[in-house]
Scaffold this motif. Structure first.
Motif, short mmCIF file in Angstrom:
data_model
loop_
_atom_site.label_atom_id
_atom_site.label_comp_id
_atom_site.label_asym_id
_atom_site.label_seq_id
_atom_site.Cartn_x
_atom_site.Cartn_y
_atom_site.Cartn_z
N SER A 9 51.84 -8.21 9.63
CA SER A 9 52.21 -9.63 9.58
C SER A 9 51.22 -10.43 8.74
CB SER A 9 52.25 -10.20 11.01
OG SER A 9 53.18 -9.51 11.80
N LYS B 83 61.91 -5.65 5.70
CA LYS B 83 61.42 -6.70 4.80
C LYS B 83 62.53 -7.68 4.45
CE LYS B 83 59.53 -7.40 0.17
NZ LYS B 83 59.12 -6.76 -1.11
N TYR C 63 51.78 -9.71 5.11
CA TYR C 63 53.02 -10.33 4.64
C TYR C 63 52.80 -11.82 4.36
CZ TYR C 63 57.90 -11.85 4.63
OH TYR C 63 59.10 -12.41 4.29
N GLU D 106 62.62 -11.69 5.24
CA GLU D 106 62.75 -12.66 4.16
C GLU D 106 64.03 -13.47 4.28
OE1 GLU D 106 62.08 -11.23 0.27
OE2 GLU D 106 60.05 -10.50 0.71
N HIS E 109 52.10 -5.30 1.64
CA HIS E 109 52.57 -5.06 3.02
C HIS E 109 53.62 -3.95 3.04
CE1 HIS E 109 54.94 -8.18 1.05
NE2 HIS E 109 55.97 -7.70 1.68
#
Length: 486
Positions: free
Chosen positions: A143, A470, A146, A474, A95
């Motif tokens: 998305s 990112k 990910y 996360e 991703h």
């Protein structure tokens, strides 16, 4: 896990011709790569189909034009562009948002050009449909990829058969460093180790190669490159045996971002671009930080008000706690937080220094800190005490993402007895400190100050807006799962 010295030589796989193919691993790795690539291909196709269908439904319609009639070439162009960009290869980063955005943008341009030359003046879609499909393609594919990457990590964690078995070669310290790095991705399983303080790669190379082959591993990771004098011979023997070789830098001596292999005549060289977090990139990061901080503050204002009331009622003292921290260029600034401790917490810390759990004593942190209030424990568990630092972002003293700012006590200890080879730690003060950072999502449960500084340096050298996005995504996962929270 097995060490070479613990193996009986009689158990070695007796196949002396080093040009023999390692059939034990040949079927497995390519099969997994094909399965993953096929799954990604189907996933991307589904997301593209959904993007254009939704755009056609909610965008301005074009008389006589139906997206369904042109869906096949649209999908073919997009998938072909993604494939040409390497999105179905062996790279484990599924991703890469910045590269994904560029690839999908290129695909949209190709679609426009192809439509014009195929049937100029006849085939066409409205600007709203085209723009909406463009945005949705990036959001949905990004998305989906990910979430797919997260699913792969979870699957590898619970089913080690999907992890690639490898052998680590180097000294004990470097092997342990690489082991920690590999553990997070769950992509590789350390089958065995070869300690170069015991074995000599020059005089015992044939025996080592035979033993590695007997382990039926897919790759060998060289963790201590400086200890191997005959690197080309090691490379030749491993490749001839059907085993891939990787050199793993255990120390960040060079910036690892935007490195590319370039040939000068027949000599391969590695070229490193300039560090990305300066100039226009810094201004763009500041602009996006300010916009995001304003939007977030407006959205969460009811939550901030509720927390303020709870903090005030929990114990005597102010609602906010402002502490001196070290920021950009080593300058002091005051960081905003909701108060989570009793009023005289600073004085009590001196009595608790002996209980510090951070290795090396540079930073201060203990899990069962008696100074924390009941509401403070809840706020810290979900990192809600950090929300007022959005004010620092607006002030320009902090960023949404960056190395965490050190308290004065921690900073002073970190610069004591700094050796020449440790001076790279000062690079963390060349960027704005952040509310969250790479360490928070990679090693939040770690209590090793060296690992914290390591991830700070990785972030600085590899910074990009895509990396910031990112980390923010996360961080949400880490906070909700309460991973490593104190």
């Amino acid at each position: 896990m097995t060490d070479l010295r613990e193996t009986d030589p009689s158990d070695l796989w007796q196949l002396k011709d080093i040009r023999a193919t390692n059939l034990a691993i040949r079927w497995r790795t390519p099969t997994l790569v094909v399965l993953r690539s096929t799954a990604l291909l189907l996933l991307d196709t589904l997301m593209l189909f959904a993007s254009w269908t939704i755009a056609d439904r909610f965008g301005t319609p074009t008389p006589g034009m139906h997206i369904a009639n042109a869906m096949a070439p649209i999908l073919a162009i997009n998938i072909g562009t993604l494939a040409a960009s390497g999105f179905y290869g062996t790279d484990d980063k599924l991703h890469r948002f910045s590269k994904l955005f560029k690839s999908l943008t290129l695909a949209q341009v190709v679609i426009l050009i192809a439509a014009f030359f195929y049937q100029p003046g006849v085939w066409g879609v409205s600007r709203s449909v085209f723009s909406l499909a463009w945005v949705l393609s990036f959001v949905l594919i990004g998305s989906a990829r990910y979430l797919f990457a997260l699913a792969i990590v979870v699957t590898r964690k619970h089913y080690p058969i999907f992890q690639q078995p490898i052998v680590l070669v180097g000294d004990k310290v470097d092997i342990e460093r690489v082991r920690k790095l590999l553990k997070r991705s769950q992509q590789f399983r350390v089958d065995s180790t070869i300690d170069l303080s015991i074995w000599d790669m020059q005089s015992e190379l044939e025996e080592i190669i035979d033993w590695i082959r007997s382990r039926k591993v897919s790759e060998v990771f060289i963790c201590s490159q400086q200890l191997i004098n005959n690197q080309i011979i090691v490379y030749w023997n491993l490749k001839a045996a059907g085993i891939h070789l990787r050199m793993v830098p255990t120390e960040l001596q060079l910036p690892q971002r935007s490195a590319e292999t370039k040939m000068i005549e027949e000599i391969p060289t590695v070229r490193f671009k300039s560090l990305p977090i300066f100039g226009i990139n810094f201004l763009l990061k500041r602009l996006l930080d300010a916009i995001a901080a304003v939007v977030i503050l407006i959205i969460i204002s009811p939550i901030l008000l509720l927390i303020a009331i709870l903090v005030e009622k929990s114990s005597p003292g102010p609602i906010f706690y402002k502490q001196d921290r070290i920021g950009l260029k080593g300058r002091r600034f005051q960081v905003w937080k909701f108060r989570t401790m009793v009023e005289n917490a600073s004085e009590l810390q001196k009595e608790l220094e002996a209980k510090n759990e951070i290795k090396g004593g540079v930073l201060f942190k203990i899990k069962e800190d008696p100074r924390i209030t009941k509401i403070g424990k809840f706020l810290r568990r979900y990192s809600l005490d950090e929300l007022p630092q959005l004010i620092n972002v607006l002030e320009g003293t902090m960023s949404l993402v960056g190395p965490r700012p050190l308290a004065i006590r921690d900073y002073e200890r970190s610069i004591q007895h700094v050796e020449q080879f440790d001076r790279d730690k000062f690079l963390r003060y060349e960027v704005l400190p952040g509310i969250t950072g790479l360490w928070q999502v990679k090693g939040r449960a770690s209590i090793d100050s060296e690992e914290i500084f390591y991830w700070d340096l990785v972030y600085i050298l590899q910074w990009s807006l895509a990396l910031d996005l990112k980390i923010l995504l996360e961080t949400i996962k880490v906070v909700l799962l309460k991973e490593g929270s104190y």
